[in-house]
Design an enzyme around this catalytic site. Structure first.
Site: not given
Ligand SMILES: [Zn+2]
Length: 868
Positions: A121, A297-298, A301
């Site tokens: 990314e 958080h990850e 996703h």
């Molecule tokens: Zn993120």
């Protein structure tokens, strides 16, 4: 100029789609061979040219339908591979080579210690092979990894292991199949000598998910907290947002060389090791909290970003703002909600507001960029999360959850836009939220002017808004303004007026929905002696301008029903102290000391009291007071009040922190870490006296520390001044922990962030230290970024701090342009500086702009600050 500009308005759908890719990577540190076979489908006209992205690839051959393609049928440029005369449906094969050991940019496939790992990314996949490297091309990946079994015993990629075995030449292979189509930015590979800790999570529908956290062998005992956090996050996302894990295997890998915090690659998250590794001896309580947040958080996703991805990179906040909101709520529910909300509000009010007031200001959804890497910012992440939070407040939690359910159903496996999300939240709530798009498309922090008149048993509230940075035709923003009232006895006045919407069942908090430039609201049943508390929970990311006085601040600090309002009142009081000091008028120091004593006598949540008593950061005070007052004056005044508070409350502070210190266990849990935070906040305040007694206690606490939080607290106190005790402690810390990567970076950052007068000389020595390494982003950040955030030293009047960081940017431009571009951001606090400093700072930036060989992404940042 800094490279071609990409514009949101130029978006066009893919002319070709790649539906499937089979990859074989023969992994080798020096030179990795990549072979791909892709199923391609044309969606455009017959003469459309297939244009694949690629960077720094050594192309060896192209096949179409299995036949070698002659040179005239394709062409390469430094960034593209173009193929002419393509049939409607075909199979394309590519052979190329890449060079991981030479890849210090850490994008694509690179080496981290003895490991090979990827970061794709946003546009790293094009450094692995030629592809449609854009988020709106979801594709099914099958990946075969081949490597030396001795060097790379573990071969990992996304999805499930479908085949593995040994080869005759000492090599082995592993083939992975990802069951879900994904854009190329979520591709991941890790190869190396790793060990895992493992657990099984059973989803709400009874499906087992194997969860593994992979680390280097010597870190095996430090992976447990990350694994436990992952399981907590999985359960929370099911119960809060109905999101069930869609994989059978979920893996997390810790690597030492990583440009960012972590990456949500589907089923194979790659993490900066500082967000994985923890034990009480090696990680602070803040590290434990950080790991919980980033692991969450990850994982979140996996739905918001991976299952529903982005149409284009301009929509970055669609996944990041939403996922930050989700990780904030996760940590609020898991830790202390009031403390966590204040911490998030502090971050946005200082760091994001400064970004939005400076030359790097941009909308949550930028309209153009040279390099999207420069937009992984506080604005896209944290302000983006605040916009999501405002919609959550506006429609209420139940409608918000229903709206997200609709979003995940409507766009499943798709690539969405911000408009798509807003439409789903609107459809589910029956409210038109389209005005919230304005928050995505205009830069700048709005100013909210608020006035409250209390008479005849009612509150008349006048609100008006203005955003000085917005274009003149931008139109007003929708804002949820949450208000509550406390009377002179400290009693909360409930909202009995039936016309007023409240955010809570007990009707403490009124919800005023501001949609116009100016708007009046009347709430009946409020006593005339009440004090209004604006923006409960920091309900909108705005600068509040409201009449205030010290008596109201003290009342709110003690009795406001919302923790954010309580914290904010105390923080305003400390700002008032410094402002009055600089103006030479009568300071309210006595009232402040009384308030501190009162807080200490009535501790309910120690973590909250710790936050309420901690002084605003230097940067926060400078943001409000500079350049009207000189920077060094603000810093000196702050330091003076800290010292005076330590002296004035010497006995009181010791009375509180000494018994706490003796009573606390070493390990991390919510209650212990809260009490430890209070203890260390009081200790730090007391130790600001900087005398023989404070040094002796800090040294003793350092030497006998049973956990890293206490050790760092003591070390930071010792680093307030140059002393033999400090030098002894720093040498000891290096002897104890210098062999360990994460603690070594701590050792660097404590010194670079120190207030002591010799810090600049020490920092210059640190970059020459044998353990320092310009190719490792964590070490670079620990020294250079920490120094640049150390206002008193970075903004030295002679400009030498600017020269030092400018030289670092120049050096990093060659090694790791992304880290160099991030470092340029240190020069963006131009709004705080006097003309002489500003001139020196601009001189450094101008010489960077003129330097030969500057990379586009670095120049983009330099030019934005220079206003070029
Ligand atoms: Zn993120």
């Amino acid at each position: 100029m800094s490279g071609p500009i990409v514009r949101l308005s130029d978006y066009a759908p893919c002319v070709f789609h790649i539906d499937r890719i089979e990859m074989t990577l023969e992994l080798d540190l020096e030179c990795t061979a990549v072979r791909t076979r892709m199923s391609v489908r044309r969606a455009g006209p017959a003469d459309a040219v297939l244009e694949l992205d690629g960077q720094e690839l050594q192309l060896e051959g192209v096949t179409l339908q299995g036949r070698e393609l002659e040179v005239g049928r394709y062409e390469t440029t430094p960034e593209k591979l173009r193929i002419f005369n393509c049939p409607e449906v075909f199979e394309l094969g590519i052979r190329n080579r890449i060079f991981p050991a030479a890849n210090t940019a850490l994008e694509g496939l690179y080496a981290s210690g003895g490991l090979l790992c990827t970061q794709c990314e946003p546009e790293g996949f094009r450094r692995i092979t030629y592809f449609l490297d854009r988020p709106d091309n979801p594709c099914l990946f099958t990946v075969c990894l081949v490597a030396s079994a001795a060097t790379f015993p573990r071969l990992l990629s996304n999805g499930h292991l479908v085949d593995s075995g040994t080869l005759a030449d000492g090599r082995h292979f592993a083939c992975w199949e990802d069951p879900f189509p994904k854009p190329s930015y979520l591709f991941a590979v890790v190869a190396g000598d790793l060990v895992c800790v493992e657990d099984t999570f059973t989803t709400v529908s009874g499906r087992p998910v194997t969860c593994r956290v992979w680390v280097e062998h010597h870190n095996r005992d430090r992976a447990g907290h990350a694994l436990a956090s992952l399981l907590l996050a999985m359960r929370w996302d099911e119960s809060t947002f109905h999101r069930e894990c869609d994989l059978d295997l979920y893996q997390v890998v810790a690597v030492d060389a990583f440009n960012a915090g972590a990456m949500e690659n589907k089923g194979l998250n790659i993490f900066n090791s500082r967000y994985v590794l923890a034990s009480p001896e090696t990680a602070t309580d803040a590290d434990y909290d950080g790991i919980l947040r980033v692991i969450g958080h990850e994982y979140f996703h996996n739905w918001s970003g991976n299952r529903v991805t982005l149409r284009d990179w301009f929509q970055l906040s669609l996944k990041e703002g939403l996922t930050v909101f989700r990780d904030q709520e996760f940590t609020c529910d898991t830790l202390s909600r009031g403390v966590k909300r204040v911490a998030d509000a502090k971050l946005i009010r200082t760091d994001q507001f400064l970004e939005d007031a400076g030359p790097l200001s941009h909308p949550v959804r930028p309209a153009s960029y040279v390099d999207i890497n420069n937009f992984y910012t506080r604005t896209v992440y944290e302000k983006g999360a605040e916009v999501i939070r405002m919609m959550h407040t506006w429609i209420g939690a139940d409608a918000f959850v229903a709206g997200l359910d609709l979003y995940f159903a409507r766009h499943d496996h798709g690539a969405a836009t911000v408009e798509d999300l807003i439409a789903c939240l609107g459809d589910a709530s029956g409210q038109d939220l389209s005005l919230f798009l304005r928050w995505y498309d205009q830069p700048g922090t709005p100013i909210l002017r608020a006035k409250c008149v209390l008479e005849n048993g009612e509150a008349r509230l006048s609100l008006s808004q203005q955003n000085p940075r917005a274009p003149s035709d931008a139109g007003p923003l929708p804002m949820p303004v949450v208000v509550s009232f406390v009377d002179t006895d400290g009693e909360v006045s409930l909202i009995h007026d039936p016309h007023i919407e409240c955010t809570d069942a007990s009707r403490t908090f009124a919800l005023l929905k501001l949609t116009r430039s100016g708007q009046d609201f009347v709430i009946s049943g409020i006593p005339a002696d009440a004090t209004v508390c604006w923006l409960g929970g920091f309900s909108a990311p705005v600068i509040l301008e409201a009449d205030d006085d010290v008596a109201s601040m003290l009342r709110r600090a003690a009795r406001a029903p919302d923790p954010y309002n309580r914290w904010n009142a105390g923080s305003d009081l400390m700002l008032t102290l410094v402002r009055q000091d600089l103006e030479g008028t009568t300071a309210v120091f006595t009232e402040y000391l009384e308030a501190v004593r009162a807080q200490l006598d009535a501790v309910e949540d120690p973590a909250f009291t710790a936050m309420a008593l901690a002084w605003p950061r230097e940067l926060t005070l400078c943001q409000s007071l500079c350049p009207a007052f000189p920077l060094e004056g603000v810093l000196a005044s702050r330091a003076g009040f800290l010292r005076e508070t330590g002296r004035a409350l010497d006995a009181t502070l010791q009375e509180h922190f000494v018994p706490l210190h003796a009573a606390l266990p070493a390990h991390w849990d919510l209650e212990t870490s809260g009490r430890r935070a209070l203890k260390n906040t009081l200790f730090a305040l007391w130790a600001r006296q900087c005398n023989g007694q404070t040094r002796a206690l800090a040294r003793s606490w350092y030497e006998h520390a049973t956990n890293m939080t206490d050790r760092i607290a003591a070390l930071s106190v010792l680093c307030l001044e140059a002393s033999a005790d400090r030098d002894m402690a720093l040498a000891d810390f290096f002897d104890r922990f210098g062999h360990d990567f994460t603690m070594l970076t701590t050792w660097f950052s404590v010194q670079a962030a120190a207030a002591a007068p010799d810090t600049f000389d020490n920092v210059k020595r640190l970059v020459e230290h044998p353990a320092f390494d310009w190719t490792n982003p964590n070490k670079v950040r620990a020294v250079i970024r920490s120094f640049a955030a150390n206002l008193g030293h970075f903004h030295r009047a002679d400009g030498a701090g600017y020269d030092f960081v400018g030289d670092a940017v120049l050096r990093l431009n060659e090694i790791n342009p992304q880290i160099a571009a991030g470092m340029v951001g240190s020069f963006s606090q131009t709004g705080l500086l006097d003309p002489a400093r500003l001139q020196r700072l601009r001189g450094v930036l101008e010489s960077l702009a003129r330097a030969p060989g500057m990379k586009d992404k670095v120049l983009e940042q330099v030019n934005r600050i220079l206003g070029a």
